[in-house]
Design an enzyme around this catalytic site. Sequence first.
Site, PDB file in Angstrom:
ATOM      1  N   HIS A  53      -7.651   9.844   3.698  1.00  0.00           N
ATOM      2  CA  HIS A  53      -7.173   8.874   4.691  1.00  0.00           C
ATOM      3  C   HIS A  53      -7.487   9.361   6.107  1.00  0.00           C
ATOM      4  O   HIS A  53      -7.411  10.564   6.376  1.00  0.00           O
ATOM      5  CB  HIS A  53      -5.663   8.674   4.555  1.00  0.00           C
ATOM      6  CG  HIS A  53      -5.258   7.990   3.279  1.00  0.00           C
ATOM      7  ND1 HIS A  53      -4.373   8.532   2.393  1.00  0.00           N
ATOM      8  CD2 HIS A  53      -5.640   6.799   2.754  1.00  0.00           C
ATOM      9  CE1 HIS A  53      -4.201   7.694   1.371  1.00  0.00           C
ATOM     10  NE2 HIS A  53      -4.973   6.642   1.561  1.00  0.00           N
ATOM     11  N   GLY A  54      -7.831   8.438   6.990  1.00  0.00           N
ATOM     12  CA  GLY A  54      -8.165   8.804   8.373  1.00  0.00           C
ATOM     13  C   GLY A  54      -9.664   9.049   8.491  1.00  0.00           C
ATOM     14  O   GLY A  54     -10.401   8.910   7.514  1.00  0.00           O
TER      15      GLY A  54
ATOM     16  N   HIS B 185      -9.637   4.771  -2.001  1.00  0.00           N
ATOM     17  CA  HIS B 185      -8.838   4.864  -0.773  1.00  0.00           C
ATOM     18  C   HIS B 185      -9.637   5.643   0.263  1.00  0.00           C
ATOM     19  O   HIS B 185     -10.578   6.360  -0.070  1.00  0.00           O
ATOM     20  CB  HIS B 185      -7.523   5.588  -1.059  1.00  0.00           C
ATOM     21  CG  HIS B 185      -6.492   4.715  -1.705  1.00  0.00           C
ATOM     22  ND1 HIS B 185      -5.336   4.347  -1.077  1.00  0.00           N
ATOM     23  CD2 HIS B 185      -6.468   4.115  -2.919  1.00  0.00           C
ATOM     24  CE1 HIS B 185      -4.621   3.575  -1.887  1.00  0.00           C
ATOM     25  NE2 HIS B 185      -5.293   3.414  -3.016  1.00  0.00           N
ATOM     26  N   GLY B 186      -9.210   5.513   1.530  1.00  0.00           N
ATOM     27  CA  GLY B 186      -9.813   6.324   2.589  1.00  0.00           C
ATOM     28  C   GLY B 186     -11.254   5.969   2.888  1.00  0.00           C
ATOM     29  O   GLY B 186     -12.083   6.838   3.139  1.00  0.00           O
ATOM     30  N   ALA B 187     -11.563   4.651   2.911  1.00  0.00           N
ATOM     31  CA  ALA B 187     -12.971   4.254   3.079  1.00  0.00           C
ATOM     32  C   ALA B 187     -13.444   4.289   4.533  1.00  0.00           C
ATOM     33  O   ALA B 187     -14.648   4.213   4.784  1.00  0.00           O
ATOM     34  CB  ALA B 187     -13.202   2.864   2.485  1.00  0.00           C
TER      35      ALA B 187
ATOM     36  N   ASN C 173     -10.364   0.367   0.220  1.00  0.00           N
ATOM     37  CA  ASN C 173      -9.274   0.307   1.209  1.00  0.00           C
ATOM     38  C   ASN C 173      -9.738   0.760   2.588  1.00  0.00           C
ATOM     39  O   ASN C 173     -10.259   1.875   2.723  1.00  0.00           O
ATOM     40  CB  ASN C 173      -8.151   1.256   0.797  1.00  0.00           C
ATOM     41  CG  ASN C 173      -7.350   0.740  -0.371  1.00  0.00           C
ATOM     42  OD1 ASN C 173      -7.736  -0.207  -1.043  1.00  0.00           O
ATOM     43  ND2 ASN C 173      -6.212   1.373  -0.613  1.00  0.00           N
ATOM     44  N   VAL C 174      -9.491  -0.073   3.584  1.00  0.00           N
ATOM     45  CA  VAL C 174      -9.894   0.266   4.957  1.00  0.00           C
ATOM     46  C   VAL C 174      -8.706   0.074   5.900  1.00  0.00           C
ATOM     47  O   VAL C 174      -8.138  -1.022   5.962  1.00  0.00           O
ATOM     48  CB  VAL C 174     -11.050  -0.632   5.447  1.00  0.00           C
ATOM     49  CG1 VAL C 174     -11.505  -0.200   6.837  1.00  0.00           C
ATOM     50  CG2 VAL C 174     -12.212  -0.615   4.464  1.00  0.00           C
TER      51      VAL C 174
ATOM     52  N   ASP D 245       0.843  -1.199   0.000  1.00  0.00           N
ATOM     53  CA  ASP D 245       0.000   0.000   0.000  1.00  0.00           C
ATOM     54  C   ASP D 245       0.887   1.260   0.000  1.00  0.00           C
ATOM     55  O   ASP D 245       1.829   1.356   0.794  1.00  0.00           O
ATOM     56  CB  ASP D 245      -0.881  -0.047   1.259  1.00  0.00           C
ATOM     57  CG  ASP D 245      -1.978   0.995   1.270  1.00  0.00           C
ATOM     58  OD1 ASP D 245      -2.423   1.398   0.185  1.00  0.00           O
ATOM     59  OD2 ASP D 245      -2.403   1.389   2.381  1.00  0.00           O
TER      60      ASP D 245
ATOM     61  N   THR E 289      -8.032   2.864   9.003  1.00  0.00           N
ATOM     62  CA  THR E 289      -8.219   3.556  10.290  1.00  0.00           C
ATOM     63  C   THR E 289      -9.310   2.935  11.164  1.00  0.00           C
ATOM     64  O   THR E 289      -9.123   2.766  12.376  1.00  0.00           O
ATOM     65  CB  THR E 289      -8.541   5.050  10.030  1.00  0.00           C
ATOM     66  OG1 THR E 289      -7.513   5.569   9.184  1.00  0.00           O
ATOM     67  CG2 THR E 289      -8.576   5.844  11.309  1.00  0.00           C
TER      68      THR E 289
HETATM   69  P1  13P Z   1      -8.493   4.789   5.815  1.00  0.00           P
HETATM   70  O1  13P Z   1      -7.407   4.776   6.843  1.00  0.00           O
HETATM   71  O2  13P Z   1      -9.185   6.087   5.732  1.00  0.00           O
HETATM   72  O3  13P Z   1      -9.415   3.629   5.964  1.00  0.00           O
HETATM   73  O4  13P Z   1      -7.765   4.619   4.392  1.00  0.00           O
HETATM   74  C1  13P Z   1      -7.125   3.420   4.080  1.00  0.00           C
HETATM   75  C2  13P Z   1      -6.423   3.502   2.783  1.00  0.00           C
HETATM   76  O5  13P Z   1      -6.862   4.146   1.858  1.00  0.00           O
HETATM   77  C3  13P Z   1      -5.178   2.732   2.624  1.00  0.00           C
HETATM   78  O6  13P Z   1      -4.519   3.044   1.454  1.00  0.00           O
END
Ligand code: 13P
Length: 284
Positions: A180-181, A208-210, A230-231, A82, A233
């Site tokens: 992300h986050g 990304h950033g789901a 993508n998960v 990643d 956080t």
């Molecule tokens: P999150 O941390 O927001 O779930 O994003 C994960 C991600 O996109 C990893 O590449």
Amino acid sequence: MYLISTQEMLKKAQKERYAVPAFNIHNLETIQVVVQTAAEMQSPLIVAGTPGTYSYAGTSYLVEICKTAALEYRFPFAMHLDHHEDPKDIETKVKAGIRSVMIDASHHRFEENIQIVKNVVDYSHQYNASVEAELGRLGGQEDDLIVNDKDSSFTDPDAAKEYVERTNIDSLAVAIGSAHGMYKGEPKLDFERLAKINNKVEIPLVLHGASGIPEAMVRKAIELGICKVNVATELKIAFSDAMKDYFSTHPDANDPRKYMEPAKAAMKKIVQDKIRICGSAGKL
Ligand code: 13P
């Protein structure tokens, strides 16, 4: 032998209109949770690690744990790099057996981004490893990767078409408003832009950033061409909150086999829920 690329699994997802979840892991316990849960639900799986995770745990430790898990559950899955930025580092990890790569050159200018990504694609394809790359730039924080709002930018659909043709990547990470986050308010995804990108580009698209994106929005994104979600956080929060709770009621606890159990159970619930949202259960 049991660590595969994302090539076939994402094509199948694209055809059947669901998404394969990519879960970020950090150690033995988090790998156990995602592999066991995906195997139980018969969901295809991508086990992802940032450069920080691979240096923390050691690439060969992680590869061997994943191979062992795949053998134990008779379940081939993709182990993924990643947000890797260093082509040499990617080469070493592909040689170590990893068959799913993300080269993130999104911070470079368009031409430079293309050149860096193309070289990684040429190298990785010799090993039948699939390659994802990002055009536009996601905001937020993923490990050591921090992108301020002012440096984030959305994916341009026409540029995406050219980017995919010239790099020969297998999947495209799109910047459509996710970050992300966790989100401060309700996230806003630019679905119109996603639909345009999906019209111009034939390969599977990646969200990304789901973490923290409401279910209905993730589902809509999947309808509009997202094939990998993508998960990271949300899994970390569930794991550590459960551990904090455990210590608050068992202040003298000192046995990792005991205090990790509730953490694993809490993370498992999130993994189950994301598999359900992605529509990937039973798609192995
Ligand atoms: P999150 O941390 O927001 O779930 O994003 C994960 C991600 O996109 C990893 O590449």
